[in-house]
Design an enzyme around this catalytic site. Sequence first.
Site, mmCIF file in Angstrom:
data_model
loop_
_atom_site.group_PDB
_atom_site.id
_atom_site.type_symbol
_atom_site.label_atom_id
_atom_site.label_comp_id
_atom_site.label_asym_id
_atom_site.label_seq_id
_atom_site.Cartn_x
_atom_site.Cartn_y
_atom_site.Cartn_z
ATOM 1 N N LYS A 13 22.899 17.026 15.672
ATOM 2 C CA LYS A 13 22.040 16.321 14.720
ATOM 3 C C LYS A 13 22.767 15.188 14.015
ATOM 4 C CE LYS A 13 22.451 20.039 11.221
ATOM 5 N NZ LYS A 13 23.761 20.398 11.725
ATOM 6 N N ARG A 88 19.468 23.216 3.876
ATOM 7 C CA ARG A 88 19.902 24.269 4.790
ATOM 8 C C ARG A 88 19.389 25.634 4.353
ATOM 9 N NH1 ARG A 88 24.710 21.702 6.944
ATOM 10 N NH2 ARG A 88 25.586 22.906 8.651
ATOM 11 N N ARG A 156 37.893 20.700 13.844
ATOM 12 C CA ARG A 156 37.650 21.195 12.488
ATOM 13 C C ARG A 156 38.009 22.670 12.393
ATOM 14 N NH1 ARG A 156 31.633 19.292 11.203
ATOM 15 N NH2 ARG A 156 31.510 21.468 10.557
ATOM 16 N N ARG A 167 28.759 30.903 11.596
ATOM 17 C CA ARG A 167 27.877 29.788 11.239
ATOM 18 C C ARG A 167 26.526 29.901 11.936
ATOM 19 N NH1 ARG A 167 31.421 24.891 12.667
ATOM 20 N NH2 ARG A 167 29.736 23.617 11.827
HETATM 21 P P1 ADP Z 1 27.492 21.429 11.191
HETATM 22 O O1 ADP Z 1 26.186 20.728 11.168
HETATM 23 O O2 ADP Z 1 28.269 21.157 12.409
HETATM 24 O O3 ADP Z 1 27.399 22.879 10.866
HETATM 25 P P2 ADP Z 1 28.223 20.290 8.610
HETATM 26 O O4 ADP Z 1 29.256 19.263 8.527
HETATM 27 O O5 ADP Z 1 26.812 19.889 8.373
HETATM 28 O O6 ADP Z 1 28.423 20.925 10.035
HETATM 29 O O7 ADP Z 1 28.541 21.484 7.589
HETATM 30 C C1 ADP Z 1 29.782 22.125 7.548
HETATM 31 C C2 ADP Z 1 29.830 23.133 6.420
HETATM 32 O O8 ADP Z 1 29.594 22.472 5.166
HETATM 33 C C3 ADP Z 1 28.787 24.245 6.445
HETATM 34 O O9 ADP Z 1 29.175 25.313 7.281
HETATM 35 C C4 ADP Z 1 28.718 24.643 4.959
HETATM 36 O O10 ADP Z 1 29.829 25.437 4.592
HETATM 37 C C5 ADP Z 1 28.867 23.298 4.262
HETATM 38 N N1 ADP Z 1 27.547 22.673 4.023
HETATM 39 C C6 ADP Z 1 27.112 21.477 4.507
HETATM 40 N N2 ADP Z 1 25.846 21.214 4.107
HETATM 41 C C7 ADP Z 1 25.452 22.279 3.356
HETATM 42 C C8 ADP Z 1 24.251 22.625 2.680
HETATM 43 N N3 ADP Z 1 23.167 21.836 2.693
HETATM 44 N N4 ADP Z 1 24.223 23.816 2.016
HETATM 45 C C9 ADP Z 1 25.292 24.620 1.978
HETATM 46 N N5 ADP Z 1 26.439 24.374 2.610
HETATM 47 C C10 ADP Z 1 26.538 23.217 3.294
#
Ligand code: ADP
Length: 212
Positions: A13, A88, A156, A167
């Site tokens: 995404k 999320r 990462r 996750r």
């Molecule tokens: P991906 O889409 O690959 O999972 P992201 O970079 O969007 O990776 O998110 C990585 C981490 O950042 C998540 O696993 C969470 O810990 C934190 N995070 C990001 N966005 C949110 C959100 N909207 N609510 C809670 N935690 C978030």
Amino acid sequence: MNIIFLGAPGAGKGTQAEIVSDTYGIPTISTGNIIRAALKNGTPMGLKAKSYIDSGALVPDEVVIGIIKDRLAEDDCKNGFILDGFPRTIPQAQALEEMGVPIDRVVDIDVPDEKIAERMSGRRVCKACGSSYHVEYKKPKTEGVCDACGGELVRRVDDAPETVLERLNVYHSQTEPLKAFYAERQKLVTVSGQEDVRDTTALTLKALEDLA
Ligand code: ADP
Ligand code: ZN
């Protein structure tokens, strides 16, 4: 246009969000990138988020809601924005509604779980600017080096296989219910994630063409 990208971690995404962002000239807001930048800079928010992010858990709602509130108030969001990785959880989506932020469309990038693990193991990000790559599906021009800034590409911490499983669990239990939430509001479109990024992009742009 105000757009949300949904999807499992590693569904691609972020990549789609960036392309739409370039196509329509509106900013992408990635909560993950904002949190990782805070972590790198050692801000209080970054320190608070570290244990959650490293273990694959979600950062508490009030923290990310605060981030989004501040970011959406900035000038460059006036003509539209793309949210990548927010909301999320249902409470995060409700907070967006309470803020009075209208959403035109929610694009769900759909990739089966079996494919996710494979995608995540090949994912690499730039240490300097956060751009993301894949060793097979989205290669940089020079191995290990960021096309955008020349920075070093690394895996990462939360892309380690055990953390990826956690996750995915979090995604299914907390994020996936957002599909029904936005379907009810007639905002949801599903894009089936393809092997080739360009094929996914064609489907994504098609899903948004009537908004342009
Ligand atoms: P991906 O889409 O690959 O999972 P992201 O970079 O969007 O990776 O998110 C990585 C981490 O950042 C998540 O696993 C969470 O810990 C934190 N995070 C990001 N966005 C949110 C959100 N909207 N609510 C809670 N935690 C978030
Ligand atoms: Zn870079």
